[in-house]
Design an enzyme around this catalytic site. Structure first.
Site, PDB file in Angstrom:
ATOM      1  N   LYS A 180       0.784  -1.168  -0.012  1.00  0.00           N
ATOM      2  CA  LYS A 180       0.328   0.188   0.037  1.00  0.00           C
ATOM      3  C   LYS A 180       0.806   1.381  -0.040  1.00  0.00           C
ATOM      4  O   LYS A 180       2.023   1.311  -0.016  1.00  0.00           O
ATOM      5  CB  LYS A 180      -1.154  -0.170   1.173  1.00  0.00           C
ATOM      6  CG  LYS A 180      -1.760  -1.297   1.099  1.00  0.00           C
ATOM      7  CD  LYS A 180      -2.891  -1.520   0.205  1.00  0.00           C
ATOM      8  CE  LYS A 180      -3.515  -2.687  -0.097  1.00  0.00           C
ATOM      9  NZ  LYS A 180      -4.344  -3.208   0.942  1.00  0.00           N
TER      10      LYS A 180
HETATM   11  C1  LIG Z   1      -5.160  -4.339   1.529  1.00  0.00           C
HETATM   12  C2  LIG Z   1      -6.790  -4.079   1.417  1.00  0.00           C
HETATM   13  C3  LIG Z   1      -7.472  -4.279   2.730  1.00  0.00           C
HETATM   14  C4  LIG Z   1      -6.820  -5.247   3.770  1.00  0.00           C
HETATM   15  O1  LIG Z   1      -5.893  -4.699   4.448  1.00  0.00           O
HETATM   16  P1  LIG Z   1      -4.863  -5.481   5.400  1.00  0.00           P
HETATM   17  O2  LIG Z   1      -4.009  -4.556   6.040  1.00  0.00           O
HETATM   18  O3  LIG Z   1      -4.186  -6.428   4.387  1.00  0.00           O
HETATM   19  O4  LIG Z   1      -5.452  -6.144   6.326  1.00  0.00           O
HETATM   20  C5  LIG Z   1      -8.929  -4.350   2.518  1.00  0.00           C
HETATM   21  N1  LIG Z   1      -9.395  -3.902   1.642  1.00  0.00           N
HETATM   22  C6  LIG Z   1      -8.642  -3.612   0.206  1.00  0.00           C
HETATM   23  C7  LIG Z   1      -9.548  -3.054  -0.913  1.00  0.00           C
HETATM   24  C8  LIG Z   1      -7.317  -3.867   0.315  1.00  0.00           C
HETATM   25  O5  LIG Z   1      -6.722  -3.535  -0.858  1.00  0.00           O
END
Ligand SMILES: *Cc1c(COP(=O)(O)O)cnc(C)c1O
Length: 385
Positions: free
Chosen positions: A184
């Protein structure tokens, strides 16, 4: 062909990040210390929100949103079909029923018209997903939510740093969930944050991440008291102080990283904008896109190969392409548990057959960008019908 596979995303960690983490490791507080609140303040400022609540993952952040809104058995929550499973799992954790909503075919963002069509007397909330890093049509979504008295939640896990007009993702919905997983925009290893302007919901989420207990360890120490009370069934969804320190250090670089991502996207736009073999997703006119992902759709009408073959050929070229996402209602769990069938969200299902995510992350250099463009051209031309 590249020697080393170019991933679709990866973190950037510098010496300042490492120094921030090691300083905390040498301090008294590894968790529930002062860095968590400092990180929350910095995060809230970054998205112009009044409150930020940091948790152990983006998934925990989404779960906290559902808890704070009181979602429970019998409640329906509208969720975009084109997303990571966690956007819907958070509803199921609370015993609620995710109701999948189709997307606009050109942006893969939740369709406001489809949202309105799926509202029933059992509907309790809407979860919009800022797919790829582009804000949804919050003008229309907010109007629908208001008209029906429903809270609007944004899964902003793709969209830290994005804006709609001058308004950052983080204040466009009642609650916005972010992830700080390494792919991210910023990372804390694992981590998540919810931002909101609602102090009461923020307080509920702070209890929720700490077992449903009303005071934390440090508050008790300040009070000199051993008394604590568990008032709700919460979880241990806390983030550590060293993760928070990393988050604070990473946030300082966010604006520059968004510019890097946007620059790479402009190069891909220029390369593929006129192609009759691949088409980039449409960007809405008021969107300041954060480009967590750069997704192209294959124009299968002009190709002799399906997505599987083109995907494999790009991987063979050393380009770490990916597919985001299999629509959530098609996962076996949802099909078995909630009886969701193919045909429920036709635009998301049709898109799934032709989407490919190209590598995009701030540390890509010019040669990496050109490798991607060259490989996509080479592979798609080789399969021209
Ligand atoms: C990455 C992501 C999540 C979950 O995040 P984590 O930190 O991996 O639990 C939820 N929704 C979307 C759209 C994502 O891309």
């Amino acid at each position: 062909m590249r020697q080393q596979m170019l991933p679709y995303g990866r973190q950037s960690i510098d010496e300042a990040d490492i120094a921030a983490v090691t300083a905390v490791l040498r301090s008294d507080w590894l968790t529930t210390g002062p860095m968590v609140a400092e990180y929350e303040r910095a995060f809230a400022i970054a998205v112009a929100a009044e409150q930020a609540v940091a948790l152990s993952s983006g998934t925990a952040a989404l779960h906290a949103c559902m808890f704070a809104l009181g979602i429970s058995v019998g409640d329906e929550v509208l969720v975009s079909a084109m997303t990571f499973a966690a956007s819907a799992n958070c509803v199921a954790y609370q015993g609620g029923t995710p109701v999948f909503v189709d997307v606009e075919p050109d942006t893969l963002l939740i369709s406001p018209t489809a949202v309105e069509a799926r509202i029933t007397p059992q509907t309790r909330a809407i979860v919009a997903v800022d797919f790829a890093g582009q804000p949804c049509d919050y003008g229309r979504l907010r109007a629908i939510a208001q008209r029906h008295g429903l809270p609007l939640v944004a899964d902003g896990c793709h969209a830290l740093g994005a804006k709609q007009g001058s308004k950052p993702v983080g204040i466009l919905a009642d609650l916005t969930a972010f992830s700080t997983h390494p792919v991210k925009h910023i990372t804390t290893g694992e981590g998540g944050v919810v931002t909101t302007n609602n102090a009461e919901l923020a307080q509920r989420m702070r209890h929720f991440r700490n077992h449903g207990i009303t005071t934390d360890h440090r508050q008790r120490e300040q009070l000199g008291s051993w008394v604590y009370e568990m008032v709700e069934l919460g979880y241990n969804y806390r983030i550590t102080d060293f993760q928070s320190a990393l988050g604070i250090s990473q946030l300082k670089k966010l604006a520059g990283w968004i510019e890097c991502r946007q620059k790479i996207a402009r190069e891909y736009d220029a390369a593929f904008g006129e192609s009759d073999l691949v088409s980039p997703l449409t960007v809405r006119p008021d969107a300041n896109h954060a480009y967590h992902l750069y997704v192209v759709r294959l124009n299968l009408e002009n190709l002799r190969a399906d997505r599987r073959k083109i995907f494999a050929a790009l991987r063979a070229e050393g380009i770490g392409v990916n597919v985001h996402y299999l629509p959530v209602h098609l996962h076996p769990y949802y099909r078995c548990r909630f009886d969701t069938q193919p045909g429920l969200c036709p635009a998301a299902e049709a898109a799934y057959e032709r989407i490919i995510s190209l590598p995009i992350f701030p540390a890509m250099n010019q040669a990496d960008i050109e490798d991607v463009i060259t490989a996509v051209r080479k592979v798609t031309e080789a399969f021209r019908a």
